[in-house]
Design an enzyme around this catalytic site. Structure first.
Site, mmCIF file in Angstrom:
data_model
loop_
_atom_site.group_PDB
_atom_site.id
_atom_site.type_symbol
_atom_site.label_atom_id
_atom_site.label_comp_id
_atom_site.label_asym_id
_atom_site.label_seq_id
_atom_site.Cartn_x
_atom_site.Cartn_y
_atom_site.Cartn_z
ATOM 1 N N HIS A 176 0.873 -1.185 0.000
ATOM 2 C CA HIS A 176 0.000 0.000 0.000
ATOM 3 C C HIS A 176 0.905 1.229 0.000
ATOM 4 C CE1 HIS A 176 -3.454 -2.319 2.115
ATOM 5 N NE2 HIS A 176 -3.899 -1.973 0.931
ATOM 6 N N CYS A 271 -2.334 2.685 8.981
ATOM 7 C CA CYS A 271 -3.278 1.643 8.561
ATOM 8 C C CYS A 271 -4.417 1.504 9.558
ATOM 9 C CB CYS A 271 -2.591 0.292 8.439
ATOM 10 S SG CYS A 271 -1.199 0.252 7.336
#
Ligand code: ARG
Length: 297
Positions: A176, A271
């Site tokens: 990511h 996250c």
């Protein structure tokens, strides 16, 4: 320099059912389970730290069948439209193991007063994972490759009416963009170019006037890019001395919060938190019809 306009309102998921049940990134190993009680304390310390800094943190419950749902950043991409309407583009997860998260997150966001949309669902259509997207400069910077697909960029640009700059992620460990990029203020950001292909690394560095360039080792072993910024405070899972010296020289305050149990699932502070106050017209310009800019192939 000017502080980021966003980063004062987050959504997070309390880790009532956090475990490592399957392997969808190189950090996960079901033989190495998080300590439940410690994870609980670490998460509450993190949320307490953000609240002490003046941020609002809304908490949504974790589904018992969704062990990765604690990584709330991936639930969807929240924005405030120019009309003032709150909107969330729901993620369409790459891996089926996480797709049920949307089934709880979508009604939750709707109940909180947001409209929602999707770029694909139940495995059909483009994948989008919101941990790949950041308001930066004149648009949204979106990582694509391991999780988000290129097609999702087009949907995002037209749905939100913004410019989207795609950067291609090639590093399997930085799956990511939020593991390799962290906006700090309007001119500065942490950037780990080794997450990206050469053209994308160059394109990203070209739009960050003052980058704090991270080595692959710094990003991968400390998760230091996976931090959040509240005003001039950077809340980080760890901070190598070299990185701290630069941040402090720039006038930031560094606060380290240990979230080591969550590293076992492959995610850290960014996250675990999802900012929902990125505002179109303030943090990213409105572009009629949207626009996608990709690095040269
Ligand atoms: N186990 C999760 C996954 O692989 C970790 C998500 C990390 N989140 C993030 N925004 N980088 O999907």
């Amino acid at each position: 320099m000017t502080e980021l306009g966003w980063g004062r309102h987050y959504v997070a998921v309390e880790p009532t059912h956090f475990r490592v049940e399957y392997v969808i990134n190189p950090f996960m190993d079901p033989a190495v389970q998080p300590d439940r009680a410690l994870a609980w304390r670490q998460w509450h310390d993190m949320v307490g730290t953000l609240r002490d800094l003046g941020a609002t943190v809304d908490v949504l419950p974790q589904r018992s069948d969704a062990p990765d749902m604690v990584y709330a950043m991936n639930l969807g991409l929240g924005v405030v439209r120019e009309s003032g309407e709150r909107h969330v583009v729901m993620s369409h997860m790459r891996y089926a193991e996480r797709r049920m998260e949307t089934r709880s997150a979508q009604p939750w966001f709707a109940e909180q007063g947001s409209t929602t949309s999707t770029v694909g669902r139940d495995g059909v259509g483009a994948h989008l994972e919101a941990g790949d997207a950041f308001a930066w400069g004149d648009g949204l910077v979106v990582g694509y490759g391991p999780r988000t697909e290129e097609l999702a960029l087009k949907h995002l640009a037209t749905d939100l009416g913004v410019r989207v700059r795609g950067v291609r992620i090639t590093h399997p460990g930085m799956y990511h963009l939020d593991l390799a990029f962290c906006p700090l203020d309007d001119r500065r950001a942490m950037v780990c170019p080794s997450a990206l292909d050469d053209a994308s690394a160059e394109a990203l560095l070209a739009i960050v006037p003052e980058p704090l360039v991270l080595t692959e080792e710094e990003a991968l072993t400390t998760f230091c890019a996976n931090s959040v910024v509240v005003g001039r405070t950077v809340v980080m899972p760890a901070c190598p001395d070299r990185v701290r010296a630069q941040l402090e020289e720039w006038g930031f305050e560094v606060v380290v919060v240990d979230v080591s149990e969550f590293h076992k699932g492959g995610g850290s502070i960014r996250c675990l938190t999802n900012p929902v106050d990125v505002t179109i017209g303030r943090d990213l310009p409105a572009v009629a019809g949207g626009e996608v800019l990709l690095p040269p192939a």
